[in-house]
Design an enzyme around this catalytic site. Sequence first.
Site, short mmCIF file in Angstrom:
data_model
loop_
_atom_site.label_atom_id
_atom_site.label_comp_id
_atom_site.label_asym_id
_atom_site.label_seq_id
_atom_site.Cartn_x
_atom_site.Cartn_y
_atom_site.Cartn_z
N GLU A 58 0.86 -1.19 0.00
CA GLU A 58 0.00 0.00 0.00
C GLU A 58 0.90 1.24 0.00
O GLU A 58 1.27 1.77 1.04
CB GLU A 58 -0.97 -0.08 1.18
N HIS A 152 -4.05 3.19 5.21
CA HIS A 152 -4.10 2.05 4.28
C HIS A 152 -4.72 2.49 2.95
O HIS A 152 -5.34 3.54 2.88
CB HIS A 152 -4.97 0.92 4.86
N GLU A 215 -8.75 4.15 5.32
CA GLU A 215 -8.65 3.65 3.94
C GLU A 215 -8.79 4.87 3.04
O GLU A 215 -9.87 5.45 2.95
CB GLU A 215 -9.77 2.64 3.65
ZN LIG Z 1 -4.08 -2.34 4.31
#
Ligand SMILES: [Zn+2]
Length: 328
Positions: A58, A152, A215
């Site tokens: 990531e 992330h 995220e």
């Molecule tokens: Zn992740």
Amino acid sequence: MDLLTLLRENKIDNKLYFPPTIKSSWLAEGVLQLLPQSEPQEKPADALIISAGIHGNETAPVEILIQLLSQLAQGKLPLQSHLLLVFGNLPAIREGRRYLDHDLNRLFGGRYQHFSLGNESSRAMELESVIQQFFNDPAVMASTKRRHLDLHTAIRGSCHEQFALLPYQAREYAADFLQWLEDSELDALVFHNTAGGTFSHFTSEHFNVDSCTLEIGKALPFGQNDLAKFSNMTTALQDLIAGDPSRKRTKPALKHYRVVDAIIKQHDSFQLNLPEDTKNFTELSEGFEIARQQHQSWKIRSPANFILFPNAHVAVGLRAGLLLEKLT
Ligand SMILES: [Zn+2]
């Protein structure tokens, strides 16, 4: 040489210099503590942990952390917090892989003890002790606010581009933390209903930190990310570092969801009845058979359920998806 190259070549710790206003120390490989040389006048500085690369593939969060690091080193970003910057899984970052042996973000809270010794189990153990060391620092101990943002990126598409997962906690979520998440222009919040082995759950449970997994969208290979796409998050993080989280939201209202069920793969016959490219937060209709294994059929039992992180290819015993319910 740029910082990303230095990080990937394991040379960053002896090539990085900070202005005299910042006291820096490496607590472990890839873990940098930065404290202001003098405390702010009115109240102690807040404690702030920003982590990236817990999943090594990531890339964008790692680049954002490098950007913040570089601004701090150049004196372009004032430090008004007790800051810990964590590059989570360096061997995996260097190889561009999510992990080498086990998913690091399932091993926290002592869960690493149940796994064979390897890259991720030893890193989880090390990160847990480093977090303890950070909060034991007398300066950091004085902080009345503690926050942890674990950055992330998702693999699949999402109906909500940017969202935060808040760990399950028995205490109330801090109002000013929820406000910061709202003002950072995220699209949705997801509240967990059970404990988990994530880094953010660990800091929340063991150190009373206001924590979340963020995220922030989709990532491309190193160097190809358009960091402008993540500028809302970078700016919100800069505000926290500089001790001034006072920006106001301009986007439509944030959506709130809570986890109602986890779909667990219990057998090799497990079959997830969703196309591979199903987006996160796709709505599922009542009565739909979402999964099947051996003699068990898994049906959606109530209206307005949404799927998050569907993945049929996990190992037996692991989560193949989360079912959500919309709160607002
Ligand atoms: Zn992740």
